[in-house]
Scaffold this motif. Sequence first.
Motif, mmCIF file in Angstrom:
data_model
loop_
_atom_site.group_PDB
_atom_site.id
_atom_site.type_symbol
_atom_site.label_atom_id
_atom_site.label_comp_id
_atom_site.label_asym_id
_atom_site.label_seq_id
_atom_site.Cartn_x
_atom_site.Cartn_y
_atom_site.Cartn_z
ATOM 1 N N UNK A 1 0.521 -1.312 0.126
ATOM 2 C CA UNK A 1 -0.106 -0.217 -0.317
ATOM 3 C C UNK A 1 0.750 1.220 -0.168
ATOM 4 N N UNK A 2 2.169 0.930 0.732
ATOM 5 C CA UNK A 2 2.600 2.472 0.903
ATOM 6 C C UNK A 2 2.915 2.738 -0.366
ATOM 7 N N UNK A 3 3.771 1.650 -1.582
ATOM 8 C CA UNK A 3 4.533 2.245 -2.342
ATOM 9 C C UNK A 3 3.658 2.453 -3.225
ATOM 10 N N UNK A 4 2.693 1.700 -4.045
ATOM 11 C CA UNK A 4 1.310 2.222 -4.279
ATOM 12 C C UNK A 4 1.478 3.822 -3.928
ATOM 13 N N UNK A 5 1.263 4.011 -3.060
ATOM 14 C CA UNK A 5 0.792 5.474 -2.839
ATOM 15 C C UNK A 5 2.050 6.555 -3.366
ATOM 16 N N UNK A 6 3.111 5.842 -3.527
ATOM 17 C CA UNK A 6 4.383 6.260 -3.478
ATOM 18 C C UNK A 6 4.522 6.824 -5.070
ATOM 19 N N UNK A 7 4.335 5.567 -5.421
ATOM 20 C CA UNK A 7 4.566 6.195 -7.084
ATOM 21 C C UNK A 7 3.720 5.125 -8.029
ATOM 22 N N UNK A 8 4.060 5.332 -9.544
ATOM 23 C CA UNK A 8 3.028 4.071 -10.128
ATOM 24 C C UNK A 8 3.512 2.904 -10.879
ATOM 25 N N UNK A 9 2.862 1.957 -10.403
ATOM 26 C CA UNK A 9 3.318 0.541 -10.990
ATOM 27 C C UNK A 9 2.187 -0.210 -12.799
ATOM 28 N N UNK A 10 2.537 -0.767 -13.626
ATOM 29 C CA UNK A 10 1.592 -1.205 -14.442
ATOM 30 C C UNK A 10 0.592 -2.150 -13.723
ATOM 31 N N UNK A 11 0.708 -2.458 -12.909
ATOM 32 C CA UNK A 11 -0.010 -3.928 -11.982
ATOM 33 C C UNK A 11 -0.386 -4.011 -10.708
ATOM 34 N N UNK A 12 -0.970 -5.075 -10.321
ATOM 35 C CA UNK A 12 -0.815 -5.459 -8.587
ATOM 36 C C UNK A 12 -0.366 -6.917 -8.985
ATOM 37 N N UNK A 13 0.547 -7.667 -8.379
ATOM 38 C CA UNK A 13 1.123 -8.768 -8.885
ATOM 39 C C UNK A 13 1.917 -8.805 -8.397
ATOM 40 N N UNK A 14 2.403 -10.780 -7.796
ATOM 41 C CA UNK A 14 1.303 -11.057 -8.560
ATOM 42 C C UNK A 14 0.810 -11.778 -7.487
ATOM 43 N N UNK A 15 -0.568 -11.384 -7.488
ATOM 44 C CA UNK A 15 -1.479 -12.484 -6.204
ATOM 45 C C UNK A 15 -1.982 -13.429 -6.353
ATOM 46 N N UNK A 16 -2.675 -14.327 -5.389
ATOM 47 C CA UNK A 16 -3.699 -14.497 -5.676
ATOM 48 C C UNK A 16 -3.328 -16.170 -4.140
ATOM 49 N N UNK A 17 -3.661 -17.452 -5.248
ATOM 50 C CA UNK A 17 -3.789 -18.249 -3.971
ATOM 51 C C UNK A 17 -2.832 -19.091 -4.417
ATOM 52 N N UNK A 18 -2.216 -20.332 -3.610
ATOM 53 C CA UNK A 18 -1.288 -21.321 -3.941
ATOM 54 C C UNK A 18 -1.481 -22.079 -2.476
ATOM 55 N N UNK A 19 -1.611 -23.682 -3.308
ATOM 56 C CA UNK A 19 -2.225 -24.538 -2.179
ATOM 57 C C UNK A 19 -1.876 -25.538 -2.551
ATOM 58 N N UNK A 20 -0.419 -24.834 -3.479
ATOM 59 C CA UNK A 20 0.790 -26.880 -3.818
ATOM 60 C C UNK A 20 1.671 -27.111 -2.254
ATOM 61 N N UNK A 21 2.694 -25.674 -1.917
ATOM 62 C CA UNK A 21 3.256 -26.129 -0.801
ATOM 63 C C UNK A 21 2.880 -26.504 0.652
ATOM 64 N N UNK A 22 1.594 -25.285 0.984
ATOM 65 C CA UNK A 22 1.253 -24.973 2.188
ATOM 66 C C UNK A 22 -0.118 -24.975 2.052
#
Length: 259
Positions: free
Chosen positions: A85-106
Amino acid sequence: METNTIITDTHTHLYSEEFDQDRTEMIQRAIDVGVTRFFIPAIDSTCTKAMYELEENYPENVFLMMGLHPTYVKENYLEELQHVENELHKRKFCAIGEIGIDLYWDKTHLQEQQIAFRTQIRLAKHYKLPIVIHCREAFDEIFQILEDEKSDELFGIFHCFTGTYEQALKAISYNMKLGIGGVVTFKNGKIDQFLHQIELKHIVLETDSPYLAPIPFRGKRNESCYLVNIVDKLAQIYNLSVNEIARVTTLNSKAIFGI
């Protein structure tokens, strides 16, 4: 391939320490074969500095995302989300990522992963940015949250798509493009069997380097120049020229990232 053809790697971890010995040469190898646009996903706060340095060194070629990767959702995940959130507030990015769910390892942090995914989707809507989804053994869990959060403002890329035809259509219905990489070249990858039924306008290219190298490099370190092997495979699947595959998938990447 025509010399002026632009190929876009929509997902590459160029800051990975696996490239520490030859990063400059590796990036040049990609540029030499026409891969000139690199979209860089975040993992957690520890990679932020390296990402900014990459952008500084390649301002015309490198475009940064910000986010918290699901396998890095640990006890301190709220601090990590605050960093996002802090970084998004400071400057521009092209996307939010990578985000999601991973149940393979844990599976122990599923609830925290769900909270982190939902929180970051809402950040993407607030900043009017696409999301780039990481999904491993979690299609149902991801689709449930996409269903809850669906809106015209929710769009992006289903990175490293390895699901079924039905799951592909479902992902597309949530305004997602399918990120296609090395798996499409694997004999047991399966997606090559139905991909021709998905219109090319829904597809973007990616390497996920240094992971998931395509045939004939499977099992070795992946790098962005190997994207040409994925272009070749898609040209066969869609019965189109490599230039047309490169052109359309780069246009698709521009439609998502606005760059």
